[in-house]
Design a protein around this motif. Structure first.
Motif, PDB file in Angstrom:
ATOM      1  N   LEU A  90       0.114  -8.514  -7.526  1.00  0.00           N
ATOM      2  CA  LEU A  90      -0.700  -8.379  -6.315  1.00  0.00           C
ATOM      3  C   LEU A  90      -2.146  -8.006  -6.670  1.00  0.00           C
ATOM      4  CD1 LEU A  90      -0.157  -8.501  -3.212  1.00  0.00           C
ATOM      5  CD2 LEU A  90      -0.218  -6.012  -3.257  1.00  0.00           C
ATOM      6  N   GLU A  91      -2.310  -7.076  -7.609  1.00  0.00           N
ATOM      7  CA  GLU A  91      -3.662  -6.652  -8.004  1.00  0.00           C
ATOM      8  C   GLU A  91      -4.408  -7.784  -8.707  1.00  0.00           C
ATOM      9  OE1 GLU A  91      -2.607  -1.917  -8.702  1.00  0.00           O
ATOM     10  OE2 GLU A  91      -2.465  -3.333 -10.358  1.00  0.00           O
TER      11      GLU A  91
ATOM     12  N   THR B 295      -5.649  -9.901  -5.808  1.00  0.00           N
ATOM     13  CA  THR B 295      -6.658  -9.332  -4.907  1.00  0.00           C
ATOM     14  C   THR B 295      -7.945  -8.956  -5.632  1.00  0.00           C
ATOM     15  OG1 THR B 295      -5.662  -7.146  -5.201  1.00  0.00           O
ATOM     16  CG2 THR B 295      -4.976  -8.398  -3.272  1.00  0.00           C
TER      17      THR B 295
ATOM     18  N   ALA C 242      -4.870  -8.033   0.393  1.00  0.00           N
ATOM     19  CA  ALA C 242      -3.448  -7.934   0.066  1.00  0.00           C
ATOM     20  C   ALA C 242      -2.617  -8.816   0.991  1.00  0.00           C
ATOM     21  CB  ALA C 242      -2.992  -6.481   0.154  1.00  0.00           C
TER      22      ALA C 242
END
Lengths: 418, 259
Positions: free
Chosen positions: B114-115, B118, B133
């Motif tokens: 996810l990081e 994003t 997100a």
């Protein structure tokens, strides 16, 4: 395909084969596997037993620990004026609050990250004991040697503040964390000022463990960012920056620390502009430690930067990140993670190198250990072993604690697994 | 050598006729080795172009010049009206609008999936974390690995990593996607899951240039296939024409070796 019926092929057990090692078997396999090994085991065992027994005898029976008891304050603060000790306790209380609140915040963030990644955030009792072990040993030894009730009460007070600070830090709402971090840094600055300024004690009168810790923590905090900047500078695309950083690094890495300390002591004041107040000797030595350590940190970090595959930079570029953000968000975090062991090695090395200020006439921990044996009550009676064992314990606790914490940090950041 | 631009204009896919990427007589040297020799190519809006050819023919160099991972030495490259030049602002502009997928994935190992996704929207487009997100989760649904969002790249299979890398590139909402041999480092059973994502992307109207050895994908999905050899574009045509009726000897030889 994935039918619930029995899988094809030969029948296999549902669990891996059990491998039980009885104590007798372990001994046979590891210590007495052959006649020559048995002999070696026997000899080593006897030597070990002899060493343990004699050291135990020294610790408990023959050692004359009254020299530590009488001089405990000397070991802690050297020649710090006794009338001003209250300032140190206040500073210690403030720093404890600052550090424990930060630790609490870190702990809360780690737990949240663990929950987000579906891992168990709880910390086992065993882990807690392992972490707190070395400082507790030191605390215990100190308590054994303290003769009056006042320091004990103050120490207990500081401990209570520490536990409270940790709890507050853990429960602090997320939006206050940034501000609490800045507050902690400010509190430490205020604490340091409270010791030396406003009618306080000049740093040149500091000594003992106080001075050792001041040099170690102060140089590490300052040398780390400078070292990272130098490492990045040495890889810069601007030739002037690259050459400047290179010369700086090679100069300070190529000079003996003792020579540099002499420069700080005797020569540095002459290079300061006329009318510029000469900093006190402790500050000058601190500057030398910072410059020396930052050169080493720079080379360690440069090694880390080189270990990052080119594809990482290309991916960051392709996403449109600016050059500074490519470095800060993608390259540097990975590079620093890779060099934690080397950085901690440098920190431990610096911790022990602070003993060198002895040669420019400063009474840090090791110098106290030597000086107190020259006191009237103890001179000529061979007390040096007791004092050296005592300061060795302090150095060992600090080094071991750094090493343990770095291993924890590595595990948390997943070096080698991600 | 056949002129790539002619066949390009002869067939303007997507029906708009708008040119998204234009390469005009692009040359690239690595010391004394000429990697690209006067390459001309136009890629239309919403077109999918597959670049194939033997190894060392300059395919990867070609697409890496488009977002300036390599600097071309002569000629002109224009992406959606912005010239690829020494001007850092132009380069950043092009990189924001161009997603790239690498052979070795190049996910950031210190960040969760996810990081990873994003990171650029938050730090380049300055999207709020929540919004970035939410968009990342939509993209992970699209590449069918939403349950991997909080894992680290090292915990994923190769196919999952490459799909995450595609999602990361898409998070910047690019107008163009460049694929540099996206399936070459994958086990055979994982190639299909990545190709399926790429096919869905092509059908959704993304402008794509894919360097790949997957001839099935080229035949099936590409609007045009570019065949390169020794730094030059040898032949450009529709997949059907190129595979069944190649005009050049060099193309025939290559196809006989791989098909």
């Amino acid at each position: 395909m994935a039918a619930p019926s029995a899988p094809p092929g030969p029948e296999t057990a549902a669990t891996p084969p059990e491998r039980r090692v009885t104590p007798a078997r372990w001994l046979r396999e590891n210590l007495f596997s052959s006649p020559s090994n048995s002999l070696l085991t026997l000899i080593t065992g006897l030597l070990l037993a002899w060493a343990l027994v004699s050291f135990g005898r020294f610790l408990l029976i023959t050692g004359r620990w009254d020299i530590i008891e009488v001089n405990l304050t000397n070991f802690m603060v050297g020649g710090f004026p006794r009338g001003q000790l209250a300032r140190l306790w206040v500073a210690m209380a403030m720093m404890t609050i600052a550090v424990t609140i930060s630790a609490g915040i870190t702990s809360a963030t780690a737990a949240e990250a663990a929950i987000a990644a579906d891992r168990d955030p709880s910390v086992t009792v065993r882990e807690r004991v392992q972490r707190a072990g070395p400082p507790l040993v030191l605390l215990f030894v100190m308590i054994v040697f303290v003769r009056t009730w006042l320091p004990l009460a103050l120490l207990a007070g500081v401990l209570v503040l520490g536990v409270g600070g940790f709890r507050v830090g853990r429960r602090l709402p997320a939006r206050w964390r940034g501000r609490a971090g800045i507050g902690a840094v400010l509190l430490i600055v205020v604490a340091l000022t409270a010791i030396s300024s406003f009618g306080g004690v000049s740093r040149d009168a500091w000594g003992g463990l106080l001075l050792t810790v001041y040099y170690t923590v102060g140089s590490l905090l300052l040398a780390f960012p400078i070292g990272v900047a130098l490492a990045l500078g040495r890889r810069s695309s601007l030739p002037v920056v690259r050459a400047g950083c290179g010369i700086f690094i090679e100069f300070f890495r190529g000079s003996p620390l003792i020579a540099l300390l002499f420069v700080g002591w005797l020569i540095l004041p002459f290079f300061l502009p006329v009318g510029f107040p000469t900093p006190d000797l402790v500050t000058r030595a601190l500057i030398i430690f910072v410059l020396f350590t930052s050169a080493y940190v720079a080379e360690i970090v440069r090694g880390g930067l080189q270990s990052i595959p080119r594809g990482q930079l290309e991916a960051a570029q392709a996403l449109g990140l600016s050059p500074w953000k490519q470095t800060r968000l993608v390259i540097l975090p990975q590079a620093l993670r890779n060099v934690i062991p080397a950085l901690v090695g440098q920190a431990i090395s610096l911790y022990k190198d602070t003993t060198l200020v002895l040669i420019i006439g400063q009474i840090e921990l090791l110098a106290v250990a030597q000086n107190v044996t020259q006191q009237e009550a103890f001179i000529g009676q061979g007390y040096i072993a007791e004092t050296l064992v005592f300061v060795s314990l302090i150095y060992w606790v600090g080094s071991y604690w750094m090493s343990r914490e770095s291993q924890r940090l590595e595990a948390r950041l997943g070096v080698g697994t991600r | 050598m056949q002129d790539g631009t002619l066949t390009g204009k002869a067939r303007s896919p997507g029906g708009t006729g708008k040119v998204m990427i234009e390469l005009h007589r692009v040359e690239k040297w690595f010391d004394d080795f000429q990697a690209l020799k006067a390459v001309d190519l136009q890629v239309g809006f919403r077109e999918t172009v597959v670049v194939c050819g033997p190894s060392g023919s300059g395919k990867s160099t070609l697409i890496r010049c488009i977002n300036r991972l390599e600097e071309h030495d002569r000629g002109r490259i224009v992406v959606d009206g912005t010239p690829v030049s020494d001007d850092l602002r132009d380069i950043q502009e092009i990189r924001r609008e161009t997603g790239m997928v690498f052979q070795s994935f190049n996910l950031f190992p210190h960040l969760t999936i996810l990081e990873n996704i994003t990171l650029a929207p938050m730090h380049v487009r300055h999207r709020p974390r929540k919004e970035a997100a939410a968009h990342a989760m939509e993209l992970l649904e699209r590449v069918q690995i939403p349950d991997q969002a909080n894992k680290y790249p090292g915990q994923l299979s190769g196919g999952q990593q490459q799909r995450a890398a595609i999602a990361r590139a898409l998070a910047m909402e690019p107008k163009v996607m460049l694929f540099d041999e996206p399936t070459s480092a994958l086990d055979p059973e994982m190639i299909k899951e990545v190709l399926d994502v790429m096919e869905e992307l092509a059908e959704s109207g993304m402008t794509m240039i894919c360097v790949t050895h997957e001839m099935g994908f080229a035949r099936h999905v590409a609007d045009r296939v570019v065949f390169m050899a020794e730094g030059s574009i040898v032949e450009v045509n529709t997949p059907e024409a190129l595979f069944t009726d190649p005009q050049e000897e060099r193309t025939k030889l290559f196809l006989s070796q791989i098909l």
